[in-house]
Write a protein that holds these residues in place. Structure first.
Motif, PDB file in Angstrom:
ATOM      1  N   GLY A   1      28.912  57.156  54.692  1.00 37.58           N
ATOM      2  CA  GLY A   1      29.182  56.520  55.983  1.00 37.58           C
ATOM      3  C   GLY A   1      29.519  57.649  56.941  1.00 37.58           C
ATOM      4  N   LEU A   2      29.422  57.381  58.229  1.00 42.55           N
ATOM      5  CA  LEU A   2      29.755  58.430  59.203  1.00 42.55           C
ATOM      6  C   LEU A   2      31.261  58.678  59.167  1.00 42.55           C
ATOM      7  N   SER A   3      31.706  59.779  59.777  1.00 40.23           N
ATOM      8  CA  SER A   3      33.139  60.095  59.784  1.00 40.23           C
ATOM      9  C   SER A   3      33.921  58.896  60.284  1.00 40.23           C
ATOM     10  N   ASN A   4      35.043  58.649  59.677  1.00 41.97           N
ATOM     11  CA  ASN A   4      35.940  57.585  60.105  1.00 41.97           C
ATOM     12  C   ASN A   4      35.451  56.179  59.739  1.00 41.97           C
ATOM     13  N   SER A   5      34.383  56.098  58.953  1.00 37.66           N
ATOM     14  CA  SER A   5      33.891  54.765  58.578  1.00 37.66           C
ATOM     15  C   SER A   5      34.745  54.171  57.463  1.00 37.66           C
ATOM     16  N   GLY A   6      35.550  55.008  56.796  1.00 44.04           N
ATOM     17  CA  GLY A   6      36.440  54.479  55.768  1.00 44.04           C
ATOM     18  C   GLY A   6      36.069  54.872  54.343  1.00 44.04           C
ATOM     19  N   LYS A   7      35.357  55.975  54.163  1.00 45.80           N
ATOM     20  CA  LYS A   7      34.935  56.408  52.814  1.00 45.80           C
ATOM     21  C   LYS A   7      36.128  56.756  51.938  1.00 45.80           C
ATOM     22  N   THR A   8      37.049  57.543  52.503  1.00 42.07           N
ATOM     23  CA  THR A   8      38.185  58.006  51.704  1.00 42.07           C
ATOM     24  C   THR A   8      39.038  56.813  51.267  1.00 42.07           C
ATOM     25  N   ALA A   9      39.284  55.897  52.210  1.00 41.62           N
ATOM     26  CA  ALA A   9      40.072  54.706  51.879  1.00 41.62           C
ATOM     27  C   ALA A   9      39.343  53.879  50.818  1.00 41.62           C
ATOM     28  N   PHE A  10      38.037  53.745  50.960  1.00 44.52           N
ATOM     29  CA  PHE A  10      37.260  52.931  50.016  1.00 44.52           C
ATOM     30  C   PHE A  10      37.329  53.501  48.604  1.00 44.52           C
TER      31      PHE A  10
ATOM     32  N   LEU B   1      34.375  44.091  54.355  1.00 45.58           N
ATOM     33  CA  LEU B   1      35.498  44.296  53.436  1.00 45.58           C
ATOM     34  C   LEU B   1      36.607  45.098  54.106  1.00 45.58           C
ATOM     35  N   ALA B   2      37.758  45.082  53.492  1.00 38.73           N
ATOM     36  CA  ALA B   2      38.832  46.006  53.868  1.00 38.73           C
ATOM     37  C   ALA B   2      39.252  46.682  52.570  1.00 38.73           C
ATOM     38  N   SER B   3      39.071  47.976  52.495  1.00 33.09           N
ATOM     39  CA  SER B   3      39.410  48.691  51.258  1.00 33.09           C
ATOM     40  C   SER B   3      40.905  48.619  51.006  1.00 33.09           C
ATOM     41  N   ILE B   4      41.665  48.805  52.090  1.00 36.34           N
ATOM     42  CA  ILE B   4      43.124  48.775  52.000  1.00 36.34           C
ATOM     43  C   ILE B   4      43.611  47.876  53.127  1.00 36.34           C
ATOM     44  N   ARG B   5      44.018  46.663  52.776  1.00 35.54           N
ATOM     45  CA  ARG B   5      44.371  45.688  53.803  1.00 35.54           C
ATOM     46  C   ARG B   5      45.715  46.041  54.419  1.00 35.54           C
ATOM     47  N   ALA B   6      45.716  46.221  55.745  1.00 33.78           N
ATOM     48  CA  ALA B   6      46.954  46.646  56.405  1.00 33.78           C
ATOM     49  C   ALA B   6      47.593  45.521  57.200  1.00 33.78           C
ATOM     50  N   THR B   7      46.920  44.366  57.301  1.00 34.68           N
ATOM     51  CA  THR B   7      47.475  43.275  58.114  1.00 34.68           C
ATOM     52  C   THR B   7      47.599  41.992  57.296  1.00 34.68           C
TER      53      THR B   7
ATOM     54  N   ARG C   1      51.082  56.523  54.927  1.00 35.33           N
ATOM     55  CA  ARG C   1      50.089  57.163  55.815  1.00 35.33           C
ATOM     56  C   ARG C   1      48.701  56.909  55.255  1.00 35.33           C
ATOM     57  N   TRP C   2      47.674  56.976  56.120  1.00 36.37           N
ATOM     58  CA  TRP C   2      46.290  56.936  55.635  1.00 36.37           C
ATOM     59  C   TRP C   2      45.974  58.272  54.981  1.00 36.37           C
ATOM     60  N   PRO C   3      45.204  58.271  53.921  1.00 39.74           N
ATOM     61  CA  PRO C   3      44.857  59.539  53.272  1.00 39.74           C
ATOM     62  C   PRO C   3      44.070  60.450  54.212  1.00 39.74           C
ATOM     63  N   GLU C   4      44.213  61.753  54.010  1.00 36.83           N
ATOM     64  CA  GLU C   4      43.408  62.734  54.760  1.00 36.83           C
ATOM     65  C   GLU C   4      41.938  62.500  54.421  1.00 36.83           C
ATOM     66  N   PRO C   5      41.057  62.400  55.407  1.00 34.12           N
ATOM     67  CA  PRO C   5      39.646  62.177  55.075  1.00 34.12           C
ATOM     68  C   PRO C   5      39.007  63.396  54.401  1.00 34.12           C
ATOM     69  N   THR C   6      38.064  63.135  53.526  1.00 33.83           N
ATOM     70  CA  THR C   6      37.313  64.226  52.896  1.00 33.83           C
ATOM     71  C   THR C   6      36.271  64.711  53.903  1.00 33.83           C
ATOM     72  N   ARG C   7      35.852  65.982  53.771  1.00 34.85           N
ATOM     73  CA  ARG C   7      34.934  66.539  54.775  1.00 34.85           C
ATOM     74  C   ARG C   7      33.572  66.928  54.211  1.00 34.85           C
TER      75      ARG C   7
ATOM     76  N   THR D   1      33.433  47.904  57.384  1.00 33.45           N
ATOM     77  CA  THR D   1      34.771  48.165  56.836  1.00 33.45           C
ATOM     78  C   THR D   1      35.866  47.674  57.794  1.00 33.45           C
ATOM     79  N   LYS D   2      37.097  47.793  57.331  1.00 42.64           N
ATOM     80  CA  LYS D   2      38.299  47.482  58.133  1.00 42.64           C
ATOM     81  C   LYS D   2      38.307  46.034  58.623  1.00 42.64           C
ATOM     82  N   ALA D   3      37.798  45.120  57.774  1.00 41.52           N
ATOM     83  CA  ALA D   3      37.716  43.709  58.161  1.00 41.52           C
ATOM     84  C   ALA D   3      39.101  43.134  58.459  1.00 41.52           C
ATOM     85  N   ASP D   4      40.142  43.786  57.960  1.00 45.62           N
ATOM     86  CA  ASP D   4      41.502  43.294  58.244  1.00 45.62           C
ATOM     87  C   ASP D   4      41.917  43.560  59.689  1.00 45.62           C
ATOM     88  N   HIS D   5      41.038  44.187  60.470  1.00 46.96           N
ATOM     89  CA  HIS D   5      41.319  44.373  61.904  1.00 46.96           C
ATOM     90  C   HIS D   5      41.029  43.109  62.692  1.00 46.96           C
ATOM     91  N   VAL D   6      40.350  42.147  62.070  1.00 49.25           N
ATOM     92  CA  VAL D   6      40.090  40.879  62.763  1.00 49.25           C
ATOM     93  C   VAL D   6      40.537  39.722  61.881  1.00 49.25           C
TER      94      VAL D   6
HETATM   95  P1  GDP Z   1      36.231  58.663  56.315  1.00 45.56           P
HETATM   96  O1  GDP Z   1      36.232  59.691  57.411  1.00 45.56           O
HETATM   97  O2  GDP Z   1      34.924  57.918  56.267  1.00 45.56           O
HETATM   98  O3  GDP Z   1      36.652  59.168  54.971  1.00 45.56           O
HETATM   99  O4  GDP Z   1      37.277  57.540  56.774  1.00 45.56           O
HETATM  100  P2  GDP Z   1      38.757  57.236  56.230  1.00 45.56           P
HETATM  101  O5  GDP Z   1      38.713  56.588  54.891  1.00 45.56           O
HETATM  102  O6  GDP Z   1      39.587  58.456  56.383  1.00 45.56           O
HETATM  103  O7  GDP Z   1      39.201  56.115  57.265  1.00 45.56           O
HETATM  104  C1  GDP Z   1      39.381  56.424  58.621  1.00 45.56           C
HETATM  105  C2  GDP Z   1      40.478  55.579  59.216  1.00 45.56           C
HETATM  106  O8  GDP Z   1      40.056  54.225  59.247  1.00 45.56           O
HETATM  107  C3  GDP Z   1      41.763  55.560  58.391  1.00 45.56           C
HETATM  108  O9  GDP Z   1      42.602  56.624  58.734  1.00 45.56           O
HETATM  109  C4  GDP Z   1      42.357  54.222  58.773  1.00 45.56           C
HETATM  110  O10 GDP Z   1      43.033  54.317  60.008  1.00 45.56           O
HETATM  111  C5  GDP Z   1      41.139  53.360  58.971  1.00 45.56           C
HETATM  112  N1  GDP Z   1      40.817  52.536  57.781  1.00 45.56           N
HETATM  113  C6  GDP Z   1      40.006  52.839  56.731  1.00 45.56           C
HETATM  114  N2  GDP Z   1      39.914  51.805  55.870  1.00 45.56           N
HETATM  115  C7  GDP Z   1      40.683  50.825  56.372  1.00 45.56           C
HETATM  116  C8  GDP Z   1      41.004  49.476  55.953  1.00 45.56           C
HETATM  117  O11 GDP Z   1      40.547  48.968  54.915  1.00 45.56           O
HETATM  118  N3  GDP Z   1      41.843  48.778  56.771  1.00 45.56           N
HETATM  119  C9  GDP Z   1      42.362  49.283  57.930  1.00 45.56           C
HETATM  120  N4  GDP Z   1      43.171  48.516  58.667  1.00 45.56           N
HETATM  121  N5  GDP Z   1      42.076  50.521  58.350  1.00 45.56           N
HETATM  122  C10 GDP Z   1      41.262  51.283  57.590  1.00 45.56           C
END
Ligand code: GDP
Length: 467
Positions: free
Chosen positions: A27-36, A381-387, A95-101, A341-346
């Motif tokens: 996925g592109l940067s910030n798409s949620g790969k590390t969280a997933f 999906l939401a890999s890590i549900r925050a809401t 905290r959210w994990p540091e993204p991989t590069r 990703t981040k379906a818990d935002h809605v």
């Molecule tokens: P990567 O750059 O693709 O590895 O993306 P990350 O896994 O670092 O995710 C980027 C940011 O998206 C995180 O820092 C979170 O703020 C947000 N994020 C990722 N997954 C989720 C999720 O399941 N729920 C919510 N609420 N935010 C998420």
């Protein structure tokens, strides 16, 4: 050499017995790969304990017994930093994990009871699951293999007449200034080319930071250990086109133009091709993560740009016989998932629209994939549900809302907005505001790491291997 041969053979044997699966996440940067990937590893390791995986039949039926981390075999690929990611999630506040590069890998062995083994049989089987995570930006480079320098340069969106128009152009203003005075026929000056290339890379980084996605070359954004290497010191020459081909071909070897031609060819051969040849070609299954909500939040120009970037990215999965990829590498991904990703935002009743919008965004690549008979499934999906989903009463009406904690620690109750089920048009953008804000991950309760439909993704990607 002998060791790697033995490894390949072993891999082949394991695969022959269907006991090894190489699953890649991109996925592109910030798409949620590390969280997933963090959540996926966590859920599998805690199966039968704290993990809730009801939509993965092997887990629901109690047949999936557990997962263990193993030493990976490919020592040339960095290990996915799972422990650091869990540490971040368990910090106070979380905290959210540091993204991989770059590319990273983690190997799990899953133990399960085959469905057919009968009630009283105690037989267990194992599946070796190799998980890979790599930047989607690298896939944006595939089309580059179908170009030579001149046609690539022409394909880049820098029309000299349209300069200073649009936000994207503005972000490249410094580079456009520098390159406009560069004579392709002049002798190449290393330092000057390096300086102009750096401005180009700065433009790409600024565009990325401003939410644009369709940016090439991909490694300029995530150079890893190639930072500063001359192979990353080329850029397009706006204004040149095929009509200039014959004249340009006659320029001396040490000219600016010929130097850029050589660097472009080197980038193709030594950067883009090795990724496909050494890694991509060996993946069995793939999930592509898309931050649709983030793009909606960022407005129409970014949204269209994401759509273009995804079109390019998905070309890496188009296995039509005549596709560039099939001709070059014969890849073998036999199943694909695409997830918003981040379906818990809605709020939950918006999730169906989120999938519909993802499908609309990817309509063309999905059509091509289905035509090429690659099984593909779209989901949210939401890999890590925050809401937490809530209902609130507003002017006598019950409406859905979300409760969460913002990144600065403020507890909020919000209705973030409606997700359109179709590609939004101009009136939509002028009418509707979005407020999908970032939330802090919630502290883990009783060891669970809450998710939404991560189990659906797991079932699609590996459920059949646990039968
Ligand atoms: P990567 O750059 O693709 O590895 O993306 P990350 O896994 O670092 O995710 C980027 C940011 O998206 C995180 O820092 C979170 O703020 C947000 N994020 C990722 N997954 C989720 C999720 O399941 N729920 C919510 N609420 N935010 C998420």
């Amino acid at each position: 050499m002998r060791q790697s041969l033995a490894r390949e053979l072993n891999d082949l044997l394991e695969r022959g017995r269907d006991r090894q699966l190489r699953l890649a996440v991109t996925g592109l940067s910030n798409s949620g790969k590390t969280a997933f990937l963090t959540s996926l590893v966590y859920q599998l390791r805690h199966v039968g304990l704290e993990a809730r995986l009801d939509l993965l039949p092997a887990a629901r039926e109690g047949r999936l017994l557990g997962a263990k981390r193993m030493a990976q075999q490919d020592l040339g690929v960095p290990r996915f930093p799972y422990d650091q990611a869990m540490e971040a999630l368990d910090a106070t506040p979380p905290r959210w994990p540091e993204p991989t590069r770059g590319i990273s890998e983690l190997r799990l062995t899953l133990r399960y009871r085959p469905a057919r083994s009968g009630l009283f049989q105690r037989d267990t089987a194992t599946l070796t699951l190799d998980l890979f995570d790599y930047p989607g930006e690298w896939l944006l480079d595939l089309p580059l293999l179908g170009h030579d320098y001149l046609s690539w340069s022409e394909s880049q969106p820098f029309d000299p007449d349209a300069r200073r128009q649009g936000e994207r152009h503005a972000l490249f203003a410094d580079w456009l200034d520098a390159v406009s005075t560069l004579d392709p026929a002049a002798s190449a000056d290393e330092a000057q080319l390096a300086a102009i290339a750096e401005r180009y890379a700065q433009g790409l980084r600024a565009a990325r930071a401003a939410g644009f996605s369709d940016l090439q070359p991909g490694r300029f954004l995530l150079p890893g250990d190639l930072e500063g290497a001359p192979v990353l010191q080329f850029f397009p020459l706006p204004g040149l086109g095929d009509r200039d081909r014959a004249t340009l071909a006659k320029l001396p070897e040490d000219s600016v133009y010929q130097t850029l031609v050589r660097r472009f060819a080197h980038y193709q051969q030594h950067i883009v091709k090795p990724f496909y040849r050494d890694h991509f070609r060996r993946f069995d299954r793939q999930i592509v993560l898309v931050d649709v909500l983030g793009a909606l939040n960022a407005g129409p120009e970014r949204f269209e740009d994401l759509s273009r970037a995804l079109g390019t990215l998905m070309k890496s999965f188009d296995y039509g016989k005549r596709s560039l990829l099939s001709r070059l590498f014969s890849p073998r991904i036999d199943r694909l998932a695409i997830a918003a990703t981040k379906a818990d935002h809605v709020t939950p009743e918006q999730h169906a629209n989120l999938v519909a919008l993802l499908e609309a965004l990817l309509a063309e690549p999905l059509r091509d994939l289905r035509f090429a008979a690659v099984p593909v499934r779209a989901m949210s999906l939401a890999s890590i549900r925050a809401t937490q989903a809530r209902e609130v009463e507003h002017q006598g009406k019950r409406t859905a809302a979300l409760r969460g904690t913002t990144l600065d620690g403020e507890e909020v109750l919000v209705f973030p907005g409606e997700v359109p089920a179709r590609l939004p048009d101009a009136t939509f953008w002028s009418r509707q505001g979005f407020d999908f804000r970032a939330f802090r991950p919630a502290p883990r309760e009783n060891g669970t790491l809450a998710h939404i439909r991560l189990d659906v993704a797991l079932e699609w990607l590996l459920g059949d291997k646990l039968q």
